[in-house]
Motif scaffolding. Structure first.
Motif, PDB file in Angstrom:
ATOM      1  N   TYR A 245       0.840  -1.195   0.000  1.00 47.38           N
ATOM      2  CA  TYR A 245       0.000   0.000   0.000  1.00 47.38           C
ATOM      3  C   TYR A 245       0.871   1.239   0.000  1.00 47.38           C
ATOM      4  O   TYR A 245       2.000   1.222   0.492  1.00 47.38           O
ATOM      5  CB  TYR A 245      -0.911   0.060   1.237  1.00 47.38           C
ATOM      6  N   LEU A 246       0.330   2.294  -0.551  1.00 49.85           N
ATOM      7  CA  LEU A 246       0.922   3.612  -0.474  1.00 49.85           C
ATOM      8  C   LEU A 246      -0.064   4.473   0.298  1.00 49.85           C
ATOM      9  O   LEU A 246      -1.262   4.480  -0.004  1.00 49.85           O
ATOM     10  CB  LEU A 246       1.124   4.193  -1.876  1.00 49.85           C
ATOM     11  N   LYS A 247       0.401   5.124   1.344  1.00 46.46           N
ATOM     12  CA  LYS A 247      -0.441   6.051   2.100  1.00 46.46           C
ATOM     13  C   LYS A 247       0.181   7.424   1.960  1.00 46.46           C
ATOM     14  O   LYS A 247       1.368   7.599   2.195  1.00 46.46           O
ATOM     15  CB  LYS A 247      -0.551   5.661   3.564  1.00 46.46           C
ATOM     16  N   LEU A 248      -0.644   8.375   1.541  1.00 44.49           N
ATOM     17  CA  LEU A 248      -0.137   9.723   1.367  1.00 44.49           C
ATOM     18  C   LEU A 248      -1.190  10.750   1.725  1.00 44.49           C
ATOM     19  O   LEU A 248      -2.375  10.422   1.875  1.00 44.49           O
ATOM     20  CB  LEU A 248       0.378   9.935  -0.060  1.00 44.49           C
ATOM     21  N   LEU A 249      -0.730  11.972   1.892  1.00 42.41           N
ATOM     22  CA  LEU A 249      -1.618  13.109   2.053  1.00 42.41           C
ATOM     23  C   LEU A 249      -1.654  13.831   0.716  1.00 42.41           C
ATOM     24  O   LEU A 249      -0.635  13.911   0.023  1.00 42.41           O
ATOM     25  CB  LEU A 249      -1.112  14.065   3.133  1.00 42.41           C
ATOM     26  N   ALA A 250      -2.823  14.341   0.350  1.00 42.61           N
ATOM     27  CA  ALA A 250      -2.970  15.139  -0.860  1.00 42.61           C
ATOM     28  C   ALA A 250      -3.606  16.462  -0.465  1.00 42.61           C
ATOM     29  O   ALA A 250      -4.616  16.482   0.251  1.00 42.61           O
ATOM     30  CB  ALA A 250      -3.834  14.415  -1.888  1.00 42.61           C
ATOM     31  N   ILE A 251      -3.002  17.535  -0.914  1.00 45.30           N
ATOM     32  CA  ILE A 251      -3.510  18.872  -0.630  1.00 45.30           C
ATOM     33  C   ILE A 251      -3.822  19.533  -1.968  1.00 45.30           C
ATOM     34  O   ILE A 251      -2.977  19.548  -2.876  1.00 45.30           O
ATOM     35  CB  ILE A 251      -2.473  19.711   0.141  1.00 45.30           C
ATOM     36  N   SER A 252      -5.037  20.053  -2.082  1.00 44.85           N
ATOM     37  CA  SER A 252      -5.460  20.698  -3.320  1.00 44.85           C
ATOM     38  C   SER A 252      -6.045  22.070  -2.992  1.00 44.85           C
ATOM     39  O   SER A 252      -6.749  22.218  -1.987  1.00 44.85           O
ATOM     40  CB  SER A 252      -6.489  19.813  -4.024  1.00 44.85           C
ATOM     41  N   PRO A 253      -5.768  23.071  -3.830  1.00 46.53           N
ATOM     42  CA  PRO A 253      -6.138  24.446  -3.477  1.00 46.53           C
ATOM     43  C   PRO A 253      -7.608  24.832  -3.638  1.00 46.53           C
ATOM     44  O   PRO A 253      -7.965  25.959  -3.317  1.00 46.53           O
ATOM     45  CB  PRO A 253      -5.260  25.283  -4.415  1.00 46.53           C
ATOM     46  N   THR A 254      -8.441  23.944  -4.147  1.00 49.91           N
ATOM     47  CA  THR A 254      -9.872  24.254  -4.311  1.00 49.91           C
ATOM     48  C   THR A 254     -10.679  23.032  -3.891  1.00 49.91           C
ATOM     49  O   THR A 254     -10.120  22.038  -3.433  1.00 49.91           O
ATOM     50  CB  THR A 254     -10.217  24.575  -5.778  1.00 49.91           C
ATOM     51  N   ASP A 255     -11.991  23.069  -4.108  1.00 49.10           N
ATOM     52  CA  ASP A 255     -12.829  21.909  -3.811  1.00 49.10           C
ATOM     53  C   ASP A 255     -13.087  21.042  -5.040  1.00 49.10           C
ATOM     54  O   ASP A 255     -13.891  20.127  -5.004  1.00 49.10           O
ATOM     55  CB  ASP A 255     -14.152  22.345  -3.179  1.00 49.10           C
ATOM     56  N   ARG A 256     -12.381  21.297  -6.125  1.00 48.98           N
ATOM     57  CA  ARG A 256     -12.626  20.543  -7.362  1.00 48.98           C
ATOM     58  C   ARG A 256     -12.258  19.069  -7.230  1.00 48.98           C
ATOM     59  O   ARG A 256     -12.900  18.203  -7.813  1.00 48.98           O
ATOM     60  CB  ARG A 256     -11.881  21.182  -8.525  1.00 48.98           C
ATOM     61  N   MET A 257     -11.212  18.764  -6.480  1.00 44.76           N
ATOM     62  CA  MET A 257     -10.789  17.377  -6.303  1.00 44.76           C
ATOM     63  C   MET A 257     -11.861  16.578  -5.571  1.00 44.76           C
ATOM     64  O   MET A 257     -12.199  15.456  -5.969  1.00 44.76           O
ATOM     65  CB  MET A 257      -9.451  17.322  -5.565  1.00 44.76           C
ATOM     66  N   SER A 258     -12.423  17.129  -4.515  1.00 48.02           N
ATOM     67  CA  SER A 258     -13.472  16.394  -3.782  1.00 48.02           C
ATOM     68  C   SER A 258     -14.737  16.261  -4.620  1.00 48.02           C
ATOM     69  O   SER A 258     -15.405  15.234  -4.571  1.00 48.02           O
ATOM     70  CB  SER A 258     -13.776  17.044  -2.432  1.00 48.02           C
TER      71      SER A 258
END
Length: 148
Positions: free
Chosen positions: A97-110
């Motif tokens: 498994y790969l566990k990571l954090l992802a940070i995105s500057p808007t709500d488009r990813m969600s």
């Protein structure tokens, strides 16, 4: 903004065929960015794709090769990778498994992953979900290279 606590195992879980994205903090709580905890099993993910939003990944555990705009990067614990909007990328996970954090500057990813979660039944193999994923991608301005 408001104070919100999401303890371990909490958050809005959004499942896609190649990963699980847990929204830990959304734009309402942060004032403009999203934070996800992402769990990706071993193997390849979707083909190279480019999103209209940028994203920064921080690896917590596991190893992956990431193809970004034609260049391969080896990611392991403590690595960060920032991908600008419109840049094609994909992952191949080499550990269980790969566990990571992802940070995105808007709500488009969600919004994108909420659509995937609502459209593709859990457990659908990636190859079987390809058609639906390409359609969802089109609705969100994501481009995906040919699935082969």
């Amino acid at each position: 903004m408001t104070t919100v606590l999401n303890a371990a195992g909490e958050g809005v879980e959004l499942v896609s065929p190649d990963a699980t994205f847990t929204l830990k903090a959304g734009v309402t709580e942060t004032g403009g960015f999203e934070l996800f905890e992402v769990d990706v099993p071993r193997g390849p993910t979707v083909p190279p794709h480019a999103t209209p939003w940028g994203v920064t990944f921080y690896v917590l555990s596991g190893r992956a090769a990431t193809l970004v705009d034609g260049e391969v990067h080896d990611l392991g614990p403590g690595s960060t990778l920032t991908i600008p909007p419109g840049t094609p990328y994909t992952f191949t996970v080499h550990t269980p498994y790969l566990k990571l954090l992802a940070i995105s500057p808007t709500d488009r990813m969600s919004r994108f992953f909420r659509d995937v979660d609502a459209t593709v039944p859990p457990g659908t193999p990636l190859a079987e979900a390809a058609g639906a994923l390409v359609e969802i991608a089109g609705r969100h301005g994501v481009t995906v290279e040919d699935w082969s």
